[in-house]
Design an enzyme around this catalytic site. Structure first.
Site, PDB file in Angstrom:
ATOM      1  N   GLY A 205       0.971  -1.308   0.034  1.00  0.00           N
ATOM      2  CA  GLY A 205      -0.066   0.058  -0.217  1.00  0.00           C
ATOM      3  C   GLY A 205       0.822   1.257   0.096  1.00  0.00           C
ATOM      4  N   SER A 206       0.276   2.346   0.478  1.00  0.00           N
ATOM      5  CA  SER A 206       0.954   3.736   0.280  1.00  0.00           C
ATOM      6  C   SER A 206       1.964   3.973   1.417  1.00  0.00           C
ATOM      7  CB  SER A 206      -0.021   4.667   0.568  1.00  0.00           C
ATOM      8  OG  SER A 206      -0.760   4.539   1.772  1.00  0.00           O
ATOM      9  N   PRO A 207       3.079   4.583   1.199  1.00  0.00           N
ATOM     10  CA  PRO A 207       4.028   4.997   2.345  1.00  0.00           C
ATOM     11  C   PRO A 207       3.426   5.446   3.740  1.00  0.00           C
ATOM     12  CG  PRO A 207       4.886   5.629   0.174  1.00  0.00           C
ATOM     13  CD  PRO A 207       3.569   5.148  -0.124  1.00  0.00           C
ATOM     14  N   VAL A 209       0.394   4.689   5.075  1.00  0.00           N
ATOM     15  CA  VAL A 209       0.049   3.676   5.747  1.00  0.00           C
ATOM     16  C   VAL A 209       0.971   2.585   6.174  1.00  0.00           C
ATOM     17  CG1 VAL A 209      -1.887   1.932   5.881  1.00  0.00           C
ATOM     18  CG2 VAL A 209      -2.414   3.922   4.680  1.00  0.00           C
ATOM     19  N   GLY A 210       1.938   2.390   5.368  1.00  0.00           N
ATOM     20  CA  GLY A 210       3.020   1.612   5.667  1.00  0.00           C
ATOM     21  C   GLY A 210       3.451   2.089   7.026  1.00  0.00           C
ATOM     22  N   GLU A 227       5.721  -3.085   0.965  1.00  0.00           N
ATOM     23  CA  GLU A 227       5.658  -2.933  -0.310  1.00  0.00           C
ATOM     24  C   GLU A 227       4.659  -1.746  -0.591  1.00  0.00           C
ATOM     25  OE1 GLU A 227       7.167  -4.917  -2.713  1.00  0.00           O
ATOM     26  OE2 GLU A 227       7.839  -6.641  -1.572  1.00  0.00           O
ATOM     27  N   CYS A 261       1.750   0.687  -9.002  1.00  0.00           N
ATOM     28  CA  CYS A 261       2.742   1.195  -8.048  1.00  0.00           C
ATOM     29  C   CYS A 261       4.170   1.480  -8.805  1.00  0.00           C
ATOM     30  CB  CYS A 261       3.220   0.429  -6.838  1.00  0.00           C
ATOM     31  SG  CYS A 261       3.502  -1.294  -7.564  1.00  0.00           S
TER      32      CYS A 261
HETATM   33  P1  NAD Z   1      -3.430   2.104   0.935  1.00  0.00           P
HETATM   34  O1  NAD Z   1      -2.229   2.411   1.764  1.00  0.00           O
HETATM   35  O2  NAD Z   1      -4.417   3.310   1.326  1.00  0.00           O
HETATM   36  O3  NAD Z   1      -4.362   0.872   1.519  1.00  0.00           O
HETATM   37  C1  NAD Z   1      -3.763  -0.167   1.457  1.00  0.00           C
HETATM   38  C2  NAD Z   1      -4.335  -1.080   2.562  1.00  0.00           C
HETATM   39  O4  NAD Z   1      -4.286  -0.606   4.023  1.00  0.00           O
HETATM   40  C3  NAD Z   1      -5.903  -1.445   2.324  1.00  0.00           C
HETATM   41  O5  NAD Z   1      -6.180  -2.707   2.343  1.00  0.00           O
HETATM   42  C4  NAD Z   1      -6.561  -0.428   3.216  1.00  0.00           C
HETATM   43  O6  NAD Z   1      -7.853  -1.016   3.946  1.00  0.00           O
HETATM   44  C5  NAD Z   1      -5.609  -0.607   4.502  1.00  0.00           C
HETATM   45  N1  NAD Z   1      -5.454   0.743   5.248  1.00  0.00           N
HETATM   46  C6  NAD Z   1      -5.892   2.026   4.922  1.00  0.00           C
HETATM   47  N2  NAD Z   1      -5.852   2.817   5.864  1.00  0.00           N
HETATM   48  C7  NAD Z   1      -5.339   2.277   6.880  1.00  0.00           C
HETATM   49  C8  NAD Z   1      -4.940   2.534   8.273  1.00  0.00           C
HETATM   50  N3  NAD Z   1      -5.272   3.758   8.619  1.00  0.00           N
HETATM   51  N4  NAD Z   1      -4.617   1.386   9.087  1.00  0.00           N
HETATM   52  C9  NAD Z   1      -4.538   0.448   8.573  1.00  0.00           C
HETATM   53  N5  NAD Z   1      -4.675  -0.074   7.369  1.00  0.00           N
HETATM   54  C10 NAD Z   1      -5.189   0.803   6.592  1.00  0.00           C
HETATM   55  O7  NAD Z   1      -3.147   1.954  -0.316  1.00  0.00           O
HETATM   56  P2  NAD Z   1      -4.161   1.784  -1.850  1.00  0.00           P
HETATM   57  O8  NAD Z   1      -4.811   3.331  -1.921  1.00  0.00           O
HETATM   58  O9  NAD Z   1      -4.854   0.760  -1.620  1.00  0.00           O
HETATM   59  O10 NAD Z   1      -3.077   1.375  -2.659  1.00  0.00           O
HETATM   60  C11 NAD Z   1      -2.354   2.479  -3.375  1.00  0.00           C
HETATM   61  C12 NAD Z   1      -0.732   2.688  -2.720  1.00  0.00           C
HETATM   62  O11 NAD Z   1      -0.305   1.387  -2.705  1.00  0.00           O
HETATM   63  C13 NAD Z   1       0.034   3.345  -3.697  1.00  0.00           C
HETATM   64  O12 NAD Z   1       0.994   4.146  -2.785  1.00  0.00           O
HETATM   65  C14 NAD Z   1       0.761   2.385  -4.463  1.00  0.00           C
HETATM   66  O13 NAD Z   1       2.153   2.910  -4.987  1.00  0.00           O
HETATM   67  C15 NAD Z   1       1.044   1.273  -3.522  1.00  0.00           C
HETATM   68  N6  NAD Z   1       1.337   0.027  -3.742  1.00  0.00           N
HETATM   69  C16 NAD Z   1       2.639  -0.434  -3.727  1.00  0.00           C
HETATM   70  C17 NAD Z   1       2.946  -1.783  -4.482  1.00  0.00           C
HETATM   71  C18 NAD Z   1       3.914  -2.305  -4.360  1.00  0.00           C
HETATM   72  O14 NAD Z   1       4.193  -3.529  -4.688  1.00  0.00           O
HETATM   73  N7  NAD Z   1       5.137  -1.825  -3.771  1.00  0.00           N
HETATM   74  C19 NAD Z   1       1.838  -2.302  -5.150  1.00  0.00           C
HETATM   75  C20 NAD Z   1       0.480  -1.789  -5.332  1.00  0.00           C
HETATM   76  C21 NAD Z   1       0.400  -0.397  -4.661  1.00  0.00           C
END
Ligand code: NAD
Length: 484
Positions: A205-207, A209-210, A227, A261
């Site tokens: 997911g996003s940095p 939330v990471g 990731e 991503c």
């Molecule tokens: P996101 O971080 O918003 O959400 C990812 C997951 O985290 C979802 O399941 C969501 O429900 C959960 N989440 C959201 N907020 C949260 C919180 N506060 N606490 C705990 N969990 C939470 O990301 P997104 O919008 O789903 O995806 C887009 C992002 O992911 C982009 O930054 C993209 O670059 C990245 N991405 C990375 C890869 C990779 O392999 N490196 C692949 C795909 C997407």
């Protein structure tokens, strides 16, 4: 056991939290009790079962991704199904050798011992996935988790609900919940899961939330694979094959509507090639997606932005850039009712614009001209480390220079995005773009503990044990002189 997938808006109501806790307890018992039962044969069978169910549910997966954001069937096959099937085949082919204990040689001081490294399952793993490749990024890590002998709870994204429901059904049809379970829901469900002492968390997911995930993991000292995303730049050198570069960039950028991503976020192009590149990109957009606005909008091969919030976010990036003097070179057509933005090229952006600072994650491609590549390298090095860097050049020295002088998760020379599909390459970011790696052996390793096992045979170390008599002291000094 009544716990199945759980859904629910924030905040988590107590029942959901309770059911998550009992699911976790169930998996924890199973992970410990079944340690010896997760044999090579059992793991291979689990992987085959997953593939069989996915194959049987292919049409439902394709339908769900169309319902969620109009993803074309061919794109689903290439970017959602194929990578998972490939992960399964690759793991099935190599798991026997991955599981083999690795003998390690003894140093002189360890003479008389035998030692090996074994990959052992971590235990109960949490896989949190994003919406942009929901099947690929849920089942891909699951393949690695199962290959490594773990149990797993999947938390797919709430933004692609139709696909998340199919993911849950596939899991329920394939595995008992003490082995694999799905918890559907939003950030609140995610946070309820993050409160638990998992043995490993694999987050995509996003940095932003990471960072939340890593902070939650720190409370239990849970290991993480993150990731993440960021801005992946593409550099087009003056020697590049422009037609070839344009063809690959249009595919890498506009597939999945730019919501990838590792899509090229923006392009740096040598000034003397800028005109040719923009012309080639325009021609390629026309060839692939249609010459007219209506052909592009009605074409079957171009999916949609996932939801109104992301549509508004991307429009705001374009508007901010335009208001500050950027030029739309191509596209810029929008339709909020369909969450549609046409393939868009944008020129004359400046570092102050939001589009130059935020991950674009949509079908908008800024093109920035350069005279001296050292300024490009300086700009890349002054920002967070990207997930990928792409270089188009016919000069090896040029591409080598970029590789040596920058840092990023991965690099493609004369291509983009495809390194994701290479089963023998680690896939992941570095710092802001991620921690740890996925895919193939690296994914297996992410979900395994590298356990050190030493067996004493006739080690002489006991000669150095106390009491430290003059003779022992002499021996310690001698050891120091020889080995220290
Ligand atoms: P996101 O971080 O918003 O959400 C990812 C997951 O985290 C979802 O399941 C969501 O429900 C959960 N989440 C959201 N907020 C949260 C919180 N506060 N606490 C705990 N969990 C939470 O990301 P997104 O919008 O789903 O995806 C887009 C992002 O992911 C982009 O930054 C993209 O670059 C990245 N991405 C990375 C890869 C990779 O392999 N490196 C692949 C795909 C997407």
């Amino acid at each position: 056991m009544s716990v199945r997938a759980v859904t629910g808006p924030a905040p988590v109501h107590p029942g959901v939290g309770d059911s998550i806790e009992s699911l976790f307890a169930l998996q924890r018992r199973s992970a410990v009790q079944n340690r010896a039962k997760f044999t090579l044969k059992a793991r291979l069978a689990m992987l085959s079962r997953l593939k069989t169910t996915m194959k049987r549910r292919e049409n439902d997966i394709i339908g769900a991704l169309y319902a969620d954001f109009r993803k074309p069937e061919s794109e689903v096959r290439l970017t959602e199904l194929f990578p998972v099937y490939q992960e399964i085949s690759h793991a099935r082919r190599h798991l026997r050798s991955w599981l083999r204990p690795h003998r390690v040689h003894a140093s002189l001081g360890m003479f008389g011992t035998a030692a090996e490294v074994r990959y052992q399952a971590k235990g109960v793993c949490l896989i949190i996935s994003p919406w942009n490749y929901p099947v690929n990024l849920s089942f891909g890590p699951l393949v690695s988790a199962l290959a490594a002998g773990n149990t797993a709870i999947l938390k797919p994204s709430e933004l692609t609900p139709a696909t998340s429901a199919v993911i849950r059904e596939i899991v329920e049809e394939t595995f008992p919940e003490e082995l694999v379970a799905v918890c559907e829901g939003d950030a609140a469900v995610s946070q309820a899961l993050l409160d638990l002492p998992f043995d490993h968390i694999f987050f995509t997911g996003s940095p932003q939330v990471g960072k939340i995930v890593m902070a939650a993991a720190a409370k239990h000292l849970t290991s993480v694979t993150l990731e993440l995303g960021g801005k992946s730049p593409t550099i087009v050198d003056s020697t590049a094959n422009i037609e070839d570069a344009a063809r690959k960039i249009v595919w890498g950028k506009f597939a999945n509507n730019g919501q990838t991503c590792i899509a090229p976020d923006h392009i740096y192009v040598a000034r003397n090639q800028a005109r040719a590149l923009v012309d080639a990109l325009r021609r390629e957009i026309g060839r692939v997606y249609g010459q007219s606005d209506s052909q592009q909008k009605n074409g079957a091969d171009y999916c949609r932005i996932v939801n109104p919030r992301h549509f508004e976010r991307i429009c705001a990036l374009i508007d901010d850039a335009s208001a500050r003097g950027a030029t739309i070179l191509e596209g810029g057509v929008r339709d909020p009712t369909q969450k549609y933005i046409s393939p868009t090229l944008i020129g004359e952006t400046t570092p102050q614009m939001a589009i130059s600072r935020e991950e674009i994650f949509g079908p908008v491609l800024p093109i920035i001209e350069f005279d001296d590549v050292s300024s490009v390298i300086e700009t890349i090095n002054s920002g967070p480390k990207p997930l990928a860097i792409y270089v188009f050049s016919r000069t090896r020295e040029f591409s080598e220079n970029i590789v040596k002088l920058t840092s990023s998760g991965g690099v493609c020379v004369n291509h983009n995005v495809v390194h994701f599909l290479h089963p023998n390459l680690p896939f992941g970011g570095v710092n802001n773009s991620g921690i740890g790696s996925a895919h193939g052996f690296y994914g297996f390793k992410a979900f395994s503990h590298e356990r050190a096992i030493l067996r004493d045979k006739f080690s002489v170390l006991r000669l150095l044990f106390p009491p430290y008599t003059p003779a022992v002291k002499k021996l310690i000094n001698l050891t120091f002189r020889i080995l220290g």
